[in-house]
Scaffold this motif. Sequence first.
Motif, short mmCIF file in Angstrom:
data_model
loop_
_atom_site.label_atom_id
_atom_site.label_comp_id
_atom_site.label_asym_id
_atom_site.label_seq_id
_atom_site.Cartn_x
_atom_site.Cartn_y
_atom_site.Cartn_z
N ALA B 79 30.15 43.84 34.67
CA ALA B 79 30.33 43.47 36.09
C ALA B 79 29.08 43.86 36.89
O ALA B 79 28.59 43.06 37.71
CB ALA B 79 31.56 44.16 36.67
N HIS B 80 28.59 45.04 36.64
CA HIS B 80 27.39 45.51 37.35
C HIS B 80 26.24 44.53 37.18
O HIS B 80 25.59 44.14 38.17
CB HIS B 80 27.00 46.90 36.85
CG HIS B 80 25.64 47.34 37.30
ND1 HIS B 80 25.36 47.63 38.63
CD2 HIS B 80 24.47 47.48 36.62
CE1 HIS B 80 24.08 47.96 38.73
NE2 HIS B 80 23.52 47.88 37.53
N PHE B 81 25.96 44.14 35.97
CA PHE B 81 24.80 43.28 35.73
C PHE B 81 25.02 41.84 36.20
O PHE B 81 24.10 41.18 36.66
CB PHE B 81 24.38 43.33 34.25
CG PHE B 81 23.75 44.63 33.88
CD1 PHE B 81 22.55 45.04 34.48
CD2 PHE B 81 24.33 45.49 32.95
CE1 PHE B 81 21.95 46.25 34.16
CE2 PHE B 81 23.73 46.70 32.62
CZ PHE B 81 22.55 47.09 33.23
N VAL B 82 26.27 41.38 36.08
CA VAL B 82 26.58 40.04 36.61
C VAL B 82 26.33 40.04 38.12
O VAL B 82 25.65 39.15 38.66
CB VAL B 82 28.04 39.63 36.28
CG1 VAL B 82 28.46 38.40 37.10
CG2 VAL B 82 28.20 39.35 34.78
N GLU B 83 26.83 41.05 38.79
CA GLU B 83 26.70 41.12 40.25
C GLU B 83 25.24 41.28 40.67
O GLU B 83 24.80 40.70 41.67
CB GLU B 83 27.59 42.25 40.80
CG GLU B 83 29.05 41.81 40.89
CD GLU B 83 30.06 42.96 40.84
OE1 GLU B 83 31.27 42.67 40.76
OE2 GLU B 83 29.65 44.14 40.85
N ALA B 100 35.33 41.84 30.75
CA ALA B 100 35.37 43.10 31.51
C ALA B 100 36.31 44.09 30.84
O ALA B 100 37.13 43.71 30.01
CB ALA B 100 35.87 42.81 32.93
N PRO B 101 36.19 45.37 31.20
CA PRO B 101 37.07 46.36 30.57
C PRO B 101 38.50 46.31 31.10
O PRO B 101 39.39 46.92 30.52
CB PRO B 101 36.41 47.70 30.93
CG PRO B 101 35.64 47.43 32.17
CD PRO B 101 35.20 46.00 32.11
N ASP B 102 38.71 45.63 32.22
CA ASP B 102 40.07 45.50 32.75
C ASP B 102 40.23 44.18 33.48
O ASP B 102 39.26 43.49 33.80
CB ASP B 102 40.43 46.69 33.65
CG ASP B 102 39.47 46.77 34.82
OD1 ASP B 102 39.61 45.96 35.75
OD2 ASP B 102 38.55 47.63 34.80
N TYR B 103 41.48 43.87 33.77
CA TYR B 103 41.84 42.57 34.33
C TYR B 103 41.27 42.37 35.73
O TYR B 103 40.72 41.32 36.05
CB TYR B 103 43.38 42.49 34.32
CG TYR B 103 43.94 41.19 34.77
CD1 TYR B 103 43.64 40.02 34.09
CD2 TYR B 103 44.82 41.13 35.85
CE1 TYR B 103 44.19 38.81 34.49
CE2 TYR B 103 45.37 39.92 36.25
CZ TYR B 103 45.05 38.77 35.57
OH TYR B 103 45.58 37.58 35.96
N GLU B 104 41.39 43.40 36.56
CA GLU B 104 40.95 43.28 37.95
C GLU B 104 39.44 43.05 38.03
O GLU B 104 38.96 42.28 38.87
CB GLU B 104 41.35 44.53 38.76
CG GLU B 104 42.86 44.64 39.00
CD GLU B 104 43.46 43.39 39.65
OE1 GLU B 104 42.83 42.81 40.56
OE2 GLU B 104 44.56 42.97 39.21
N THR B 105 38.70 43.75 37.19
CA THR B 105 37.24 43.58 37.19
C THR B 105 36.86 42.15 36.79
O THR B 105 35.98 41.53 37.39
CB THR B 105 36.58 44.59 36.23
OG1 THR B 105 37.00 45.91 36.62
CG2 THR B 105 35.07 44.51 36.28
N LYS B 111 35.23 35.64 40.72
CA LYS B 111 35.19 35.34 42.16
C LYS B 111 33.76 35.49 42.71
O LYS B 111 33.28 34.63 43.46
CB LYS B 111 36.15 36.26 42.91
CG LYS B 111 36.30 35.91 44.40
CD LYS B 111 37.29 36.82 45.10
CE LYS B 111 37.50 36.41 46.56
NZ LYS B 111 36.31 36.09 47.31
N THR B 112 33.10 36.56 42.31
CA THR B 112 31.73 36.81 42.77
C THR B 112 30.83 35.61 42.46
O THR B 112 30.08 35.13 43.31
CB THR B 112 31.14 38.06 42.07
OG1 THR B 112 31.96 39.18 42.44
CG2 THR B 112 29.70 38.32 42.50
N VAL B 322 41.27 36.02 29.09
CA VAL B 322 41.40 37.38 29.61
C VAL B 322 42.85 37.63 30.06
O VAL B 322 43.44 38.68 29.76
CB VAL B 322 40.43 37.60 30.80
CG1 VAL B 322 40.72 38.93 31.50
CG2 VAL B 322 38.97 37.55 30.33
N GLN B 323 43.42 36.65 30.73
CA GLN B 323 44.81 36.78 31.17
C GLN B 323 45.76 37.00 29.99
O GLN B 323 46.67 37.82 30.06
CB GLN B 323 45.24 35.52 31.93
CG GLN B 323 44.75 35.48 33.36
CD GLN B 323 45.28 34.26 34.10
OE1 GLN B 323 45.11 33.14 33.63
NE2 GLN B 323 45.89 34.48 35.25
N LEU B 324 45.52 36.25 28.91
CA LEU B 324 46.37 36.42 27.73
C LEU B 324 46.27 37.84 27.18
O LEU B 324 47.28 38.44 26.81
CB LEU B 324 45.97 35.42 26.63
CG LEU B 324 46.37 33.96 26.84
CD1 LEU B 324 45.94 33.13 25.63
CD2 LEU B 324 47.87 33.82 27.05
#
Lengths: 343, 343
Positions: B79-83, B100-105, B111-112, B322-324
């Motif tokens: 996430a850091h590098f994508v952003e 990502a390591p989790d769903y929210e990330t 979205k970003t 990811v959702q799955l």
Amino acid sequence: MENLKFAIFGCGFWSQFQLGAWTEVEGAECVALYNRTRSKAEKLAERFNVPRVYDTAEELLQNEKLDFVDIITDVDTHAHFVELAVKHGVPNVICQKPMAPDYETAKRMVKTCRDAGVNFYIHENYRWEAPIRRYKEVLDAGVIGQPFKARISFLSGFPVFDNQPFLAELEQFILTDMGSHILDVARYLFGECKELWCQILSQTPGIKGEDVATVMMKMKNGMPLYAELSYASIVEHDSFTTVFVLAEGDKGSAYLGPGLEIRTTTRDGTTSEKVTIPSYEWADPDYIVNHESGIPINRNILDDMLGRGKAENTGDDNFRTVQLVWACYESAATGKIIDMDSF
Amino acid sequence: MENLKFAIFGCGFWSQFQLGAWTEVEGAECVALYNRTRSKAEKLAERFNVPRVYDTAEELLQNEKLDFVDIITDVDTHAHFVELAVKHGVPNVICQKPMAPDYETAKRMVKTCRDAGVNFYIHENYRWEAPIRRYKEVLDAGVIGQPFKARISFLSGFPVFDNQPFLAELEQFILTDMGSHILDVARYLFGECKELWCQILSQTPGIKGEDVATVMMKMKNGMPLYAELSYASIVEHDSFTTVFVLAEGDKGSAYLGPGLEIRTTTRDGTTSEKVTIPSYEWADPDYIVNHESGIPINRNILDDMLGRGKAENTGDDNFRTVQLVWACYESAATGKIIDMDSF
């Protein structure tokens, strides 16, 4: 010791294999046959030297002093004949699988026998097939360690609807028919089921019931078990008339696959053994694995009647398999996971 | 047309195969590498003739005019590098799976990129493996008719924890790691999932996360699909680094099994074909099926960037995989069936 005397109700297609299997077991003697169409009973009596033949089950029960009856009639009539035998004081009753056409009837049959003090047995033979027995020995020997997951497959394209057109008319098909076998094998090999989710499909055009079922189980010991049953399968290795099983344990895996072969894999490699089955004059070589299984199950039931062993396939035990079958239908209908403890 | 210019973030073990795969694709040119430990980047730059190397991603982004970045860092830093790349106006971002390591990330990352009008791609390569592509062609050719059930197996005893000890410390393991691959292959071959039930186990002593998962799905088209993943398997045919698939249709079945072999069975019998893969100087022959898949996926993504094709593995698409994965964890934690429409 004198032979136990028994009668057979129902002289349809399957009765020849059942009677054939009895001829291989010491200690039991068929004294009478009943069939709605007398000529069929006479033919079978002649072939297997059974002394007496009856047009009605009532007449048979009035005239014969029996140690047990072996009921091989249509599933719809199982309850009727079990209750009739109980009423006439027959102390042991064997009934072909599936026990009953519905869950409530099965429950009533078990209760009727229990209340009357009658020993009730269900002739559920798949767990008695030589490859399944041998596979269980492999599991019990600990070669693959403690099983932590398994999958059981019955994938077949055997033309059941061509051979037995009435099957296409059944509202429920593969789970009551093959599901009884497969779910019973699952219980035999891996213990009781805690929860299950079942999906069913009707693939063959023109049939009323389901011919495909997939069942995901969580067993009481925590292991996941996937069972798949199908009569709509066109696969390289047809599993008719047995099942394929892959169990994985912490020390290895064991695969019962095509050709009655068990392949056991550990960190040392894979070993293979083929289960062989002798031939019998009364059995069809094409279905030998199935027909031969009648011998050990009959022997096991006879041992129980004689008090020299415990039967595996009592009505009480088989009722748990019946519960699985109907829990599967309930799951398929509601789309929900069924908790077996509260089913 | 001039080559698209790209940089790679992260020069760990996997980057050599990613960079190797890029050398096989016309139209893209790696101009810079960033790695936390500069020496690793320098080594890789030398091997693949990459002109510039940076100690920090920021410096790289300030100095280079890039058409895209390819992020091959640890999952925690994706996430850091994508952003960071988005912030610096890089128009296309490729990120290694799992997103990502989790769903929210993962949700935030998608979205970003969407908000910034950046094309976001996930390097999810299993669906690009030659045997999987060929298998899809067999399905699409209609040889087995309409698939009505399937099973996907990744059963391996590859010593992942010996090779990568940090994996034993992960709270979540096989579903995030291999699950991303297998569930994505399931989507690729059989469409979207409607509902699923997942069971997980931690079999290898001393590990924190799960190394066994079984997932029963009901697909949107109504077919049942069973997926099993395990790093605790001692099986005759280890499926590392691909998967085995059995799909059954109304005209036959197709089995992708050991040795990259596809066996297709219809009423006419069984045909077999072996998928062959050329060798590459930069790839490991033992993992060729996996390493080679980097070529077609990179080509597919590049075509999308150049507007001459559509990428399969967009952030939006991969987010469904990811959702799955996270629906599986939710199911395993709650013991319930997850409805994907409301997840």
